[in-house]
Design a protein around this motif. Sequence first.
Motif, PDB file in Angstrom:
ATOM      1  N   LYS A  76      -6.567  -2.747  -8.832  1.00 49.83           N
ATOM      2  CA  LYS A  76      -7.693  -3.347  -9.541  1.00 49.83           C
ATOM      3  C   LYS A  76      -8.796  -3.857  -8.624  1.00 49.83           C
ATOM      4  O   LYS A  76      -9.766  -4.435  -9.104  1.00 49.83           O
ATOM      5  N   GLN A  77      -8.627  -3.691  -7.328  1.00 43.86           N
ATOM      6  CA  GLN A  77      -9.636  -4.085  -6.343  1.00 43.86           C
ATOM      7  C   GLN A  77      -9.977  -5.574  -6.439  1.00 43.86           C
ATOM      8  O   GLN A  77     -11.139  -5.961  -6.544  1.00 43.86           O
ATOM      9  N   ARG A  78      -8.959  -6.408  -6.429  1.00 41.15           N
ATOM     10  CA  ARG A  78      -9.170  -7.849  -6.409  1.00 41.15           C
ATOM     11  C   ARG A  78      -8.177  -8.479  -5.437  1.00 41.15           C
ATOM     12  O   ARG A  78      -7.331  -7.796  -4.878  1.00 41.15           O
ATOM     13  N   GLY A  79      -8.247  -9.778  -5.242  1.00 44.97           N
ATOM     14  CA  GLY A  79      -7.436 -10.454  -4.247  1.00 44.97           C
ATOM     15  C   GLY A  79      -5.971 -10.527  -4.623  1.00 44.97           C
ATOM     16  O   GLY A  79      -5.613 -10.618  -5.808  1.00 44.97           O
ATOM     17  N   ILE A  80      -5.128 -10.504  -3.602  1.00 49.46           N
ATOM     18  CA  ILE A  80      -3.687 -10.597  -3.819  1.00 49.46           C
ATOM     19  C   ILE A  80      -3.335 -11.968  -4.376  1.00 49.46           C
ATOM     20  O   ILE A  80      -2.493 -12.077  -5.281  1.00 49.46           O
ATOM     21  N   LEU A  81      -3.956 -13.003  -3.868  1.00 51.01           N
ATOM     22  CA  LEU A  81      -3.648 -14.358  -4.324  1.00 51.01           C
ATOM     23  C   LEU A  81      -3.980 -14.534  -5.801  1.00 51.01           C
ATOM     24  O   LEU A  81      -3.198 -15.139  -6.549  1.00 51.01           O
ATOM     25  N   ARG A  82      -5.083 -13.987  -6.225  1.00 52.83           N
ATOM     26  CA  ARG A  82      -5.470 -14.086  -7.633  1.00 52.83           C
ATOM     27  C   ARG A  82      -4.469 -13.366  -8.534  1.00 52.83           C
ATOM     28  O   ARG A  82      -4.068 -13.899  -9.576  1.00 52.83           O
ATOM     29  N   SER A  83      -4.040 -12.187  -8.117  1.00 51.42           N
ATOM     30  CA  SER A  83      -3.046 -11.444  -8.898  1.00 51.42           C
ATOM     31  C   SER A  83      -1.707 -12.168  -8.906  1.00 51.42           C
ATOM     32  O   SER A  83      -1.035 -12.236  -9.937  1.00 51.42           O
ATOM     33  N   PHE A  84      -1.327 -12.708  -7.756  1.00 51.73           N
ATOM     34  CA  PHE A  84      -0.053 -13.410  -7.671  1.00 51.73           C
ATOM     35  C   PHE A  84      -0.038 -14.660  -8.537  1.00 51.73           C
ATOM     36  O   PHE A  84       0.950 -14.931  -9.234  1.00 51.73           O
TER      37      PHE A  84
END
Length: 116
Positions: free
Chosen positions: A86-94
């Motif tokens: 999704k081309q976004r940050g790992i922290l945000r997804s986590f």
Amino acid sequence: MNLYFQNYSKVFRKNFMLVIMALVLLILTFFIWAGVPFFVIGNAVADLTSNLVVILLCTSLSGGFLFSLFFAPINLKVAENIASLKQRGILRSFVRIQTIWILASSLIFAVVMGVV
């Protein structure tokens, strides 16, 4: 939702040892993640208030938080996969995935406490 299920199945197939470790730790530490919210957190909140809804909410949220910690490595692997897709940050997804796990675990914990 299908994207998450596909990524979880990919992580489970690729890192099967993480699943085994989480399940073994859940069994061995049952009285920590199930007992601490019920006896320690429940009693501490009951000393502060007599509202049963607040006691149930705090107990179930703490139980859901402790339960979801066992699956944090699996959720981190899934968050890495989804963040790259999704081309976004790992922290945000986590944080999103872990929050969903905490809320779902809390709901299950509250239902089980309500039945018992």
